[in-house]
Write a protein that holds these residues in place. Sequence first.
Motif, PDB file in Angstrom:
ATOM      1  N   LEU A   1      -1.653   5.395   7.235  1.00 57.17           N
ATOM      2  CA  LEU A   1      -1.644   5.459   5.771  1.00 57.17           C
ATOM      3  C   LEU A   1      -3.067   5.514   5.231  1.00 57.17           C
ATOM      4  O   LEU A   1      -3.344   6.239   4.269  1.00 57.17           O
ATOM      5  CB  LEU A   1      -0.904   4.260   5.177  1.00 57.17           C
ATOM      6  CG  LEU A   1       0.609   4.279   5.246  1.00 57.17           C
ATOM      7  CD1 LEU A   1       1.185   2.947   4.769  1.00 57.17           C
ATOM      8  CD2 LEU A   1       1.182   5.421   4.415  1.00 57.17           C
TER       9      LEU A   1
ATOM     10  N   SER B   1       0.830  -1.211   0.000  1.00 58.01           N
ATOM     11  CA  SER B   1       0.000   0.000   0.000  1.00 58.01           C
ATOM     12  C   SER B   1       0.861   1.256   0.000  1.00 58.01           C
ATOM     13  O   SER B   1       0.594   2.204  -0.746  1.00 58.01           O
ATOM     14  CB  SER B   1      -0.925  -0.004   1.211  1.00 58.01           C
ATOM     15  OG  SER B   1      -1.762  -1.135   1.187  1.00 58.01           O
ATOM     16  N   PHE B   2       1.881   1.250   0.852  1.00 56.88           N
ATOM     17  CA  PHE B   2       2.781   2.400   0.934  1.00 56.88           C
ATOM     18  C   PHE B   2       3.459   2.655  -0.414  1.00 56.88           C
ATOM     19  O   PHE B   2       3.500   3.793  -0.893  1.00 56.88           O
ATOM     20  CB  PHE B   2       3.826   2.152   2.024  1.00 56.88           C
ATOM     21  CG  PHE B   2       4.895   3.203   2.103  1.00 56.88           C
ATOM     22  CD1 PHE B   2       4.624   4.449   2.639  1.00 56.88           C
ATOM     23  CD2 PHE B   2       6.172   2.947   1.635  1.00 56.88           C
ATOM     24  CE1 PHE B   2       5.606   5.427   2.708  1.00 56.88           C
ATOM     25  CE2 PHE B   2       7.157   3.914   1.694  1.00 56.88           C
ATOM     26  CZ  PHE B   2       6.883   5.153   2.235  1.00 56.88           C
TER      27      PHE B   2
ATOM     28  N   LEU C   1       0.937   2.251  11.480  1.00 54.31           N
ATOM     29  CA  LEU C   1       1.318   2.699  10.144  1.00 54.31           C
ATOM     30  C   LEU C   1       0.208   2.405   9.149  1.00 54.31           C
ATOM     31  O   LEU C   1      -0.145   3.264   8.330  1.00 54.31           O
ATOM     32  CB  LEU C   1       2.630   2.054   9.699  1.00 54.31           C
ATOM     33  CG  LEU C   1       3.094   2.422   8.285  1.00 54.31           C
ATOM     34  CD1 LEU C   1       3.319   3.922   8.136  1.00 54.31           C
ATOM     35  CD2 LEU C   1       4.365   1.647   7.936  1.00 54.31           C
TER      36      LEU C   1
END
Length: 167
Positions: free
Chosen positions: A131, A47-48, A127
């Motif tokens: 995000l 995803s990042f 995280l």
Amino acid sequence: GHNNYDWGNTNSWSNYYYVLQNNKFVYDRAVELEYPLHQGVSLVMKSFLFGLVTDLWGDIPYTEALKGNEGGEAATFPKFDSQESIYDAILKDLEEANTLLSASSFNSSLGSADVFYGGDVAKWRKLANSLALRYYMRLAGKKPAVAKAGIEKIVGNPSQYPIITSA
């Protein structure tokens, strides 16, 4: 280099897709071995990275990306997905990652291989959800109702959706 539109090899998206290909291997292997911890972390990283690539270049290959070893048209000429649909897919992956990472025990560990958080699952969950907030904000201009509902869901339930609150 991105801000200067330096399209040389050192800043091309192929470098990101190379890392994404390695991450896909980790995810596929984690599914095969039934390691939900590794599945969750690899979904966060996916995803990042896809989020970063679509933030930089807009519409990019997503659904047909990372299929080079399968051959065929998608391997050579993957279709470009809309940035909006990529954000939607990223949010689904982050939701799944949060669920996977919320288990109370795991049959594997990350240990010293985790250079980000040293195997601290709580930080990976933070995280993932932080995000998700980022991508809901990205959608806010085009899908305000979806963004509002997603943000309220995360912020309104910190025990289910912990977020990063300090550096």
